[in-house]
Write a protein that holds these residues in place. Structure first.
Motif, short mmCIF file in Angstrom:
data_model
loop_
_atom_site.label_atom_id
_atom_site.label_comp_id
_atom_site.label_asym_id
_atom_site.label_seq_id
_atom_site.Cartn_x
_atom_site.Cartn_y
_atom_site.Cartn_z
N SER A 238 12.05 -4.18 -7.72
CA SER A 238 11.41 -5.25 -8.48
C SER A 238 9.91 -5.29 -8.22
O SER A 238 9.11 -5.49 -9.13
CB SER A 238 12.09 -6.59 -8.18
N ARG A 239 9.51 -5.02 -6.99
CA ARG A 239 8.08 -4.98 -6.69
C ARG A 239 7.40 -3.83 -7.43
O ARG A 239 6.34 -4.00 -8.02
CB ARG A 239 7.87 -4.84 -5.19
N ALA A 240 8.05 -2.65 -7.38
CA ALA A 240 7.46 -1.48 -8.03
C ALA A 240 7.31 -1.70 -9.54
O ALA A 240 6.31 -1.34 -10.14
CB ALA A 240 8.31 -0.25 -7.76
N THR A 241 8.31 -2.34 -10.13
CA THR A 241 8.25 -2.60 -11.57
C THR A 241 7.12 -3.59 -11.87
O THR A 241 6.35 -3.41 -12.81
CB THR A 241 9.60 -3.17 -12.06
N ARG A 242 7.04 -4.62 -11.03
CA ARG A 242 5.98 -5.62 -11.23
C ARG A 242 4.59 -4.99 -11.11
O ARG A 242 3.66 -5.35 -11.80
CB ARG A 242 6.15 -6.74 -10.20
N LEU A 243 4.48 -4.00 -10.20
CA LEU A 243 3.18 -3.36 -10.01
C LEU A 243 2.92 -2.28 -11.07
O LEU A 243 1.87 -1.65 -11.07
CB LEU A 243 3.09 -2.73 -8.61
N GLY A 244 3.92 -2.04 -11.91
CA GLY A 244 3.75 -1.05 -12.98
C GLY A 244 3.72 0.38 -12.46
O GLY A 244 3.00 1.23 -12.98
N LEU A 245 4.50 0.66 -11.39
CA LEU A 245 4.47 2.00 -10.80
C LEU A 245 5.49 2.91 -11.48
O LEU A 245 6.47 2.45 -12.05
CB LEU A 245 4.77 1.92 -9.30
N ASN A 246 5.24 4.21 -11.35
CA ASN A 246 6.16 5.20 -11.87
C ASN A 246 7.33 5.34 -10.89
O ASN A 246 7.20 5.98 -9.85
CB ASN A 246 5.40 6.53 -12.01
N ILE A 247 8.45 4.69 -11.22
CA ILE A 247 9.53 4.65 -10.23
C ILE A 247 10.39 5.91 -10.23
O ILE A 247 11.21 6.10 -9.35
CB ILE A 247 10.43 3.39 -10.37
N ASP A 248 10.17 6.79 -11.20
CA ASP A 248 10.99 8.00 -11.26
C ASP A 248 10.75 8.94 -10.08
O ASP A 248 11.61 9.73 -9.73
CB ASP A 248 10.70 8.77 -12.56
N SER A 249 9.55 8.86 -9.50
CA SER A 249 9.24 9.80 -8.43
C SER A 249 9.66 9.30 -7.05
O SER A 249 9.53 10.00 -6.07
CB SER A 249 7.74 10.09 -8.44
N ILE A 250 10.13 8.04 -7.00
CA ILE A 250 10.44 7.45 -5.68
C ILE A 250 11.95 7.45 -5.43
O ILE A 250 12.72 6.97 -6.26
CB ILE A 250 9.90 6.00 -5.58
N TYR A 251 12.34 8.00 -4.30
CA TYR A 251 13.75 7.98 -3.88
C TYR A 251 13.86 7.10 -2.66
O TYR A 251 13.06 7.21 -1.74
CB TYR A 251 14.23 9.42 -3.58
N LEU B 223 0.84 -1.20 0.00
CA LEU B 223 0.00 0.00 0.00
C LEU B 223 0.88 1.25 0.00
O LEU B 223 0.67 2.18 -0.78
CB LEU B 223 -0.93 -0.01 1.22
N ALA B 224 1.91 1.24 0.86
CA ALA B 224 2.78 2.42 0.97
C ALA B 224 3.46 2.71 -0.38
O ALA B 224 3.54 3.85 -0.82
CB ALA B 224 3.82 2.18 2.05
N LEU B 225 3.91 1.65 -1.03
CA LEU B 225 4.59 1.83 -2.32
C LEU B 225 3.62 2.37 -3.37
O LEU B 225 3.97 3.24 -4.17
CB LEU B 225 5.17 0.48 -2.75
N GLN B 226 2.41 1.83 -3.34
CA GLN B 226 1.42 2.29 -4.34
C GLN B 226 1.01 3.75 -4.10
O GLN B 226 0.72 4.47 -5.03
CB GLN B 226 0.20 1.36 -4.34
N ILE B 227 1.00 4.15 -2.83
CA ILE B 227 0.68 5.55 -2.51
C ILE B 227 1.79 6.44 -3.04
O ILE B 227 1.56 7.51 -3.57
CB ILE B 227 0.55 5.74 -0.98
N SER B 228 3.05 5.94 -2.88
CA SER B 228 4.20 6.81 -3.12
C SER B 228 4.40 7.19 -4.57
O SER B 228 4.97 8.23 -4.86
CB SER B 228 5.45 6.16 -2.58
N HIS B 229 3.90 6.39 -5.51
CA HIS B 229 4.37 6.63 -6.86
C HIS B 229 3.75 7.85 -7.53
O HIS B 229 4.27 8.33 -8.53
CB HIS B 229 4.22 5.36 -7.72
N SER B 230 2.68 8.38 -6.96
CA SER B 230 2.11 9.57 -7.60
C SER B 230 2.69 10.86 -7.02
O SER B 230 2.36 11.94 -7.46
CB SER B 230 0.59 9.56 -7.42
N LEU B 231 3.55 10.72 -6.00
CA LEU B 231 4.14 11.90 -5.36
C LEU B 231 5.65 11.76 -5.36
O LEU B 231 6.17 10.64 -5.44
CB LEU B 231 3.65 11.99 -3.90
N HIS B 232 6.34 12.87 -5.25
CA HIS B 232 7.79 12.81 -5.08
C HIS B 232 8.03 12.31 -3.65
O HIS B 232 7.76 13.01 -2.69
CB HIS B 232 8.37 14.21 -5.31
#
Ligand code: TYD
Ligand code: MG
Length: 440
Positions: free
Chosen positions: A121-134, A97-106
């Motif tokens: 690997s989880r974020a990629t599998r979930l198809g999230l925008n990984i550019d915004s996550i540090y 849930l935390a990861l899914q919340i994070s991808h729409s925000l910096h």
């Protein structure tokens, strides 16, 4: 010398000057642990008095995430500078849930439990925008605060609070003192920067693990992520919220592609759309939502001198009371039958407005006569067998309307109001024997 509190109950969070085997406050055993002396964390404040009307405030815009169920449970999005705790059993889906919340925000994601590779690997599998996550694997709270100040993210996620530590005090990582002091520092940082911080924390069903329970008073919002591991749906429930209602729930499904928000919530708690003996439907209020759910009973002949009563999803004492009322005022003979009752989909009944549905489902199973699935029940049952009105009846009736119910059986006192609102037939009943006579 002033006495220092140095023991705390990990179940209820009460502090004590000495150790007890049983907590004098919540009566749980083996829950008192030693903690470091109370630390500052919050900082000292100026001793001044100002009229409340002169306190400056801005009507803040809430920060919306891409998960509307999460925003709803927070009270309409995250309040800047607030601390949100997501508690739940290990494996329930807090990190997802935390990861899914994070991808729409910096987002600054502090990963104390998983490695950056695992998260990537989880974020990629979930198809999230990984550019915004540090991501940072550093779990020293002072370092995290430095990162927050230098990176100025829109949101910070700390997964989990049990992995954080501070050099301010002694104590093992995960100890009560470390958790409390780390949280206090995060609270101060969130207030100072206006950045919302989401922290996750493990908890067992009975709250026995040090963590979320002792933090409840430190954070602004406490959300519990619950669900049945054997089923794929999850409920996010607001347990405490300084910025919104506490009864709000968000519903998700855990799928191979992560958590998916469930919009048609009734699909989860209504098990069967065909009628079978022992099932009855009622409506519960959960914050701003109304949810239809199905009570299922199994009444079977008992081979024991003391027949068994088992309740899943409702209080066993309420079930025993309903059985007693059915015997006394409904003339049903249940003393040689086992009664098992379950609420479909793992829903928890917290209101007495579903008493009538519980009683009728028991009667339906005993008599082996099904209740048609387009009948809804609303009513509290008193000890004298009377059917009492329920709170906010019209909201519940609206939900029955939306789901196309043809008939509702409710308290006679509610029926006048219901007649104007319900599109189908309204049956007002005074007591339990009237309801039984009508149905069976
Ligand atoms: P996780 O978020 O790691 O739980 P927590 O942080 O609360 O301990 O979720 C772990 C469980 O979720 C794990 O059993 C696998 C399941 N899961 C899925 O079913 N689908 C998915 O896409 C993901 C990411 C996890
Ligand atoms: Mg996790």
């Amino acid at each position: 010398m002033k006495k220092q509190f140095s023991y705390i109950c990990i179940s209820c969070g009460t502090e004590f000057p000495k150790w007890f085997g049983q907590c004098p406050n919540c009566n749980e055993w083996n829950v008192i642990v030693e903690t470091d002396k109370k630390t500052t964390g919050y900082g000292s404040r100026d001793v001044v008095v100002v009229p409340l009307s002169e306190v400056e405030f801005d009507e803040v815009d809430r920060i919306k995430t891409c998960i509307s169920e999460f925003d709803l449970v927070c009270g309409g999005g995250m309040v800047p500078g607030s601390i949100i705790l997501i508690g739940g059993e290990p494996g329930i889906g807090k990190s997802t849930l935390a990861l899914q919340i994070s991808h729409s925000l910096h987002t600054l994601y502090v990963a104390g439990e998983e490695s950056p590779v695992q998260i990537r690997s989880r974020a990629t599998r979930l198809g999230l925008n990984i550019d915004s996550i540090y991501i940072s694997s550093n779990t020293q709270v002072e370092e995290i605060i430095k990162l927050i100040l230098s990176n100025k993210p829109e949101c910070v996620i700390v997964d989990s609070i049990q992995t954080l530590f501070t050099s301010e005090i002694q104590g093992l990582i995960g100890s009560v003192g470390q958790i409390r002091e780390s949280t206090a520092q995060l609270v101060a940082a969130a207030k100072k920067t206006g950045i919302p911080i989401i922290i996750t924390g493990h908890i067992t069903k009975d709250g026995a693990i040090a963590g979320p329970k002792i933090l409840e008073h430190q954070v602004d919002t406490v959300l519990y992520f619950e669900g049945d591991f054997s089923k794929d749906f999850r409920i996010l429930r607001a347990f405490k919220n300084r910025f919104g209602s506490v009864n709000e729930i968000g519903i998700f499904r855990m799928t191979g592609k992560g958590l998916i928000e469930v919009k048609d919530k009734n699909s989860i708690f209504l098990d069967s759309y065909y009628s079978s003996p022992g099932s009855a439907i009622s409506a519960a209020l959960e914050g701003t939502r109304t949810i239809l759910f199905e009570v299922q009973s199994l009444v079977s002949f008992s081979s024991f001198p003391n027949p068994r009563r088992m309740a899943d999803g409702l209080d066993l004492n309420r079930l025993i009371l309903m059985i007693a009322v059915l015997e006394k005022h409904g003339s049903l003979k249940l003393n040689s039958f086992d009664v098992f009752i379950n609420v479909a989909g793992g829903f928890q009944i917290n209101e007495t407005s579903s008493d009538l549905a519980i009683a009728m489902s028991i009667a339906s199973s005993l008599k082996e006569i099904p209740i048609t699935q387009d009948i809804g029940f609303l009513g509290e049952i008193s000890l004298s067998g009377e059917i009492r009105p329920v709170s906010q009846c019209l909201r519940r009736i609206n939900e029955f309307n939306r789901s196309g119910f043809k008939e509702i059986i409710i308290s006679k006192n509610d029926s006048k109001e219901a007649l104007h609102r319900f599109e189908g037939e309204v049956i007002g009943v005074k007591n339990i024997s009237e309801a039984l006579d009508y149905l069976f």
